[in-house]
Design a protein around this motif. Structure first.
Motif, PDB file in Angstrom:
ATOM      1  N   SER A 357       0.822  -1.206   0.000  1.00  0.00           N
ATOM      2  CA  SER A 357       0.000   0.000   0.000  1.00  0.00           C
ATOM      3  C   SER A 357       0.860   1.261   0.000  1.00  0.00           C
ATOM      4  N   SER A 358       1.946   1.254   0.783  1.00  0.00           N
ATOM      5  CA  SER A 358       2.839   2.415   0.814  1.00  0.00           C
ATOM      6  C   SER A 358       3.440   2.669  -0.556  1.00  0.00           C
ATOM      7  N   LEU A 359       3.888   1.596  -1.203  1.00  0.00           N
ATOM      8  CA  LEU A 359       4.429   1.756  -2.553  1.00  0.00           C
ATOM      9  C   LEU A 359       3.357   2.225  -3.523  1.00  0.00           C
ATOM     10  N   GLY A 360       2.154   1.685  -3.377  1.00  0.00           N
ATOM     11  CA  GLY A 360       1.068   2.092  -4.259  1.00  0.00           C
ATOM     12  C   GLY A 360       0.754   3.575  -4.143  1.00  0.00           C
ATOM     13  N   THR A 361       0.805   4.087  -2.917  1.00  0.00           N
ATOM     14  CA  THR A 361       0.564   5.517  -2.713  1.00  0.00           C
ATOM     15  C   THR A 361       1.615   6.349  -3.428  1.00  0.00           C
ATOM     16  N   ILE A 362       2.868   5.908  -3.349  1.00  0.00           N
ATOM     17  CA  ILE A 362       3.958   6.632  -4.021  1.00  0.00           C
ATOM     18  C   ILE A 362       3.804   6.534  -5.538  1.00  0.00           C
ATOM     19  N   PHE A 363       3.495   5.334  -6.047  1.00  0.00           N
ATOM     20  CA  PHE A 363       3.328   5.162  -7.493  1.00  0.00           C
ATOM     21  C   PHE A 363       2.206   6.059  -8.017  1.00  0.00           C
ATOM     22  N   THR A 364       1.101   6.116  -7.266  1.00  0.00           N
ATOM     23  CA  THR A 364      -0.027   6.933  -7.691  1.00  0.00           C
ATOM     24  C   THR A 364       0.346   8.405  -7.746  1.00  0.00           C
ATOM     25  N   PHE A 365       1.087   8.862  -6.728  1.00  0.00           N
ATOM     26  CA  PHE A 365       1.527  10.255  -6.729  1.00  0.00           C
ATOM     27  C   PHE A 365       2.405  10.537  -7.944  1.00  0.00           C
ATOM     28  N   PHE A 366       3.316   9.632  -8.238  1.00  0.00           N
ATOM     29  CA  PHE A 366       4.187   9.817  -9.398  1.00  0.00           C
ATOM     30  C   PHE A 366       3.358   9.915 -10.678  1.00  0.00           C
ATOM     31  N   HIS A 367       2.373   9.044 -10.794  1.00  0.00           N
ATOM     32  CA  HIS A 367       1.556   9.047 -12.002  1.00  0.00           C
ATOM     33  C   HIS A 367       0.797  10.364 -12.127  1.00  0.00           C
ATOM     34  N   ASP A 368       0.195  10.805 -11.023  1.00  0.00           N
ATOM     35  CA  ASP A 368      -0.578  12.047 -11.063  1.00  0.00           C
ATOM     36  C   ASP A 368       0.326  13.258 -11.306  1.00  0.00           C
ATOM     37  N   ALA A 369       1.508  13.256 -10.667  1.00  0.00           N
ATOM     38  CA  ALA A 369       2.434  14.371 -10.874  1.00  0.00           C
ATOM     39  C   ALA A 369       2.901  14.428 -12.329  1.00  0.00           C
ATOM     40  N   GLN A 370       3.151  13.260 -12.920  1.00  0.00           N
ATOM     41  CA  GLN A 370       3.535  13.218 -14.328  1.00  0.00           C
ATOM     42  C   GLN A 370       2.416  13.758 -15.206  1.00  0.00           C
ATOM     43  N   ALA A 371       1.187  13.346 -14.875  1.00  0.00           N
ATOM     44  CA  ALA A 371       0.047  13.824 -15.659  1.00  0.00           C
ATOM     45  C   ALA A 371      -0.095  15.343 -15.537  1.00  0.00           C
ATOM     46  N   TYR A 372       0.137  15.875 -14.350  1.00  0.00           N
ATOM     47  CA  TYR A 372       0.046  17.326 -14.149  1.00  0.00           C
ATOM     48  C   TYR A 372       1.139  18.036 -14.944  1.00  0.00           C
TER      49      TYR A 372
END
Length: 566
Positions: A357-372
């Motif tokens: 879950s901790s890794l998933g939270t980080i991966f999601t942030f990376f994905h959203d930041a890239q999209a932004y």
């Protein structure tokens, strides 16, 4: 990578002495129990030293160099998660020393390839002990690579160093600290060092090693064992035999690092009697006051609900190769990072899911930041100055935590806090016309987090170890998903187009063409059907982004856009 902040911490550390050979002063006598603060280069770090049972300043004999010896496996069976936990934890410590604090770690490890357990296994399977040892040694090394553990500078086998061991024992006898029996065994004479035995435990009388009845003291331990029928043997001044367990580490560590060692590591179960005996015989050989300056011990790994440590001999272990069928090396490393290296750790599905879950939270942030940063995610105005401040605070917190006995839970907490603040700013809106954008701060945040995780051995690109063929397949899959997502986005944009006539409205979708609503439903269905397959599409108002969530099968779509979903 870390800028001037970390480098200045290193170079401002006090140089207590410019000695480059020994850090312990006189070697004229055998050591006492009291730990002597080394002379040399003060790194500015503190680490828990099992010799003093408290945190001590980490002082190295040579500026920017740490000599490190670790006890390797006894190779008679599959390596298990207990091994993995210890070696991954110490791999993290070495990475931190090297990557964050600029210290070159020279690491040597022994492979115990002759031992009672190996001999027993070879007799059971009617094969040579060498075959057993080489089989499981190779498997151990493959397992370590699968877990992204950096190999030591050198692996050394006991069987290839028996001649050094014999010479080492001869000198201990000459120095008056060992004796041979009539049967051809050689024992260390604990009484010869008086009350200086017992650096790691109080109840030193609790362990008595089996052996000859001719021992002077029941606590005396074997340096050399007379060979028994069907056992491998080597010639020696005391007859045919083989080395005792403890002498191998003292001899091999001394052959690499001489009479002074900065750091010695191993599982906490090795502190006594193994490391206790190593210290006694090494200092008896070198006639040194302090052979190893720091002993670092990792806590046991337990199966949750089981008080016993995970152990091959107890038959309560999970083989590393079996574990990696269900979880990734990244997830296991995060699991290890979430507790201090010297703490006991409970293994369970729930603890592994916490790491995932901790890794998933980080991966999601990376994905959203890239999209932004790509302009695909529309947000309200970002508090840019606030995020720059949080990034600076995180950098300082991570350095402070890792300089304090390698406190990885505190460092990970600081990183996760930064991710939280970043996510709070990445709230999608349908329209953001005229809103100033701040992609640079997200580039800095993701770059820093990537560097920290890379230092810890976590690769954000993959959740499982992958070879070249799998990487190639992954890139092909990404290309297919990209085309599919683009096609869906075009269909969805067409379905979301509003009618020119404001008088024509539908009850559920004001302004939409009624005949196009089935297309919108089809887009939603496609998104929902792909999620269990590991392809997560997120609708951001009028735009969409996607990611492949390997290792997260069965994930439900969490971000349905109520404005656009049917």
């Amino acid at each position: 990578m870390w800028g001037n902040m970390v480098r200045s911490r290193i170079w401002k550390a006090k140089l207590l002495n410019t000695v480059t050979s020994r850090s312990n002063g006189s070697c004229s006598g055998v050591s006492a129990k009291k730990w002597t603060r080394p002379r040399g280069f003060d790194t500015g770090l503190k680490t828990f030293n099992s010799l003093t049972k408290q945190k001590e300043p980490l002082i190295l004999a040579r500026e920017g160099v740490a000599t490190w010896y670790s006890c390797g496996p006894t190779v008679y069976d599959h390596a298990h998660l207990g091994h993995a936990c210890s070696y991954v934890r110490f791999d993290v410590l070495q990475r931190v020393l090297s990557r964050l604090f600029g210290i070159t770690v020279i690491h040597a490890m022994v492979i115990t390839d002759i031992d009672d357990k190996i001999i027993k296994r070879s007799l059971e399977e009617n094969v040579s002990p060498t075959i057993i040892a080489r089989l499981y040694e190779d498997e151990f090394k493959k397992d370590m690579l699968s877990l992204k553990v950096i190999p030591p500078a050198v692996y050394l086998r006991v069987t290839e160093n028996v001649h050094h061991i014999v010479t080492f024992i001869e000198r201990i006898i000459k120095n008056g600290h060992a004796y041979a029996t009539q049967e051809g065994d050689v024992y260390f004479d604990i009484q010869s060092i008086g009350d200086r035995y017992g650096k790691f435990v109080g109840a030193v009388d609790s362990h008595v090693e089996a052996g000859s009845s001719n021992k002077k003291d029941l606590r005396d331990f074997a340096l050399w064992k007379q060979s028994k029928p069907q056992e491998p043997y080597w010639d020696s001044p005391w007859g045919r035999g083989r080395p005792g367990w403890h002498i191998e580490c003292s001899t091999i560590a001394s052959s690499v690092f001489g009479s002074q060692l900065d750091i010695h590591s191993g599982g906490i179960d090795l502190a006594f009697p193994h490391h206790e005996n190593e210290v006694a015989q090494s200092e008896a050989y070198h006639q040194c006051e302090q052979w190893a300056n720091y002993f670092l011990h990792s806590g046991h790994l337990h199966l949750k609900g089981n008080a016993e440590k995970m152990s091959k001999s107890l038959k309560n272990f999970i083989a590393i190769k079996d574990f990696l069928q269900f979880y990734s090396a990244n997830e296991f490393r995060m699991f290890c990072l979430l507790t201090k290296y010297r703490s006991a750790i409970d293994y369970s599905d729930s603890s592994m899911l916490e790491a995932r879950s901790s890794l998933g939270t980080i991966f999601t942030f990376f994905h959203d930041a890239q999209a932004y940063m790509k302009g695909q995610l529309q947000c309200s105005s970002v508090q840019e100055a606030f995020l720059w401040e949080r990034l600076a605070e995180t950098k300082a917190s991570v350095v402070t935590a890792l300089a304090d006995d390698f406190d990885t839970p505190r460092a990970i907490s600081a990183v996760m806090n930064l991710v939280y603040h970043g996510n709070c700013q990445l709230q999608p809106v349908s329209k953001s016309d005229g809103v100033a954008r701040s992609p640079a701060v997200f580039g800095a945040m993701t770059g820093y987090i990537r560097d920290v995780l890379d230092m810890f051995g976590i690769d954000l690109q993959h959740t499982k170890g992958q070879d070249a063929d799998v990487n190639s397949s992954s890139r092909s899959l990404e290309a297919v998903v990209e085309q599919l997502a683009n096609f869906r986005s075009e269909v969805r944009a067409f379905a979301l187009a509003c009618q020119d006539d404001p008088t024509i409205r539908t009850p559920k979708k004001p302004g939409l063409y009624p005949e196009r609503i089935p297309l919108l439903k089809a887009c939603d269905s496609l998104r929902n059907d792909l999620a269990p397959l590991g392809i997560l599409i997120k609708d951001r108002g009028a735009t969409s982004t996607w990611e492949i969530t390997q290792g997260h099968r069965g994930q439900k779509v969490q971000d349905k856009d109520p404005e656009t979903s049917s």
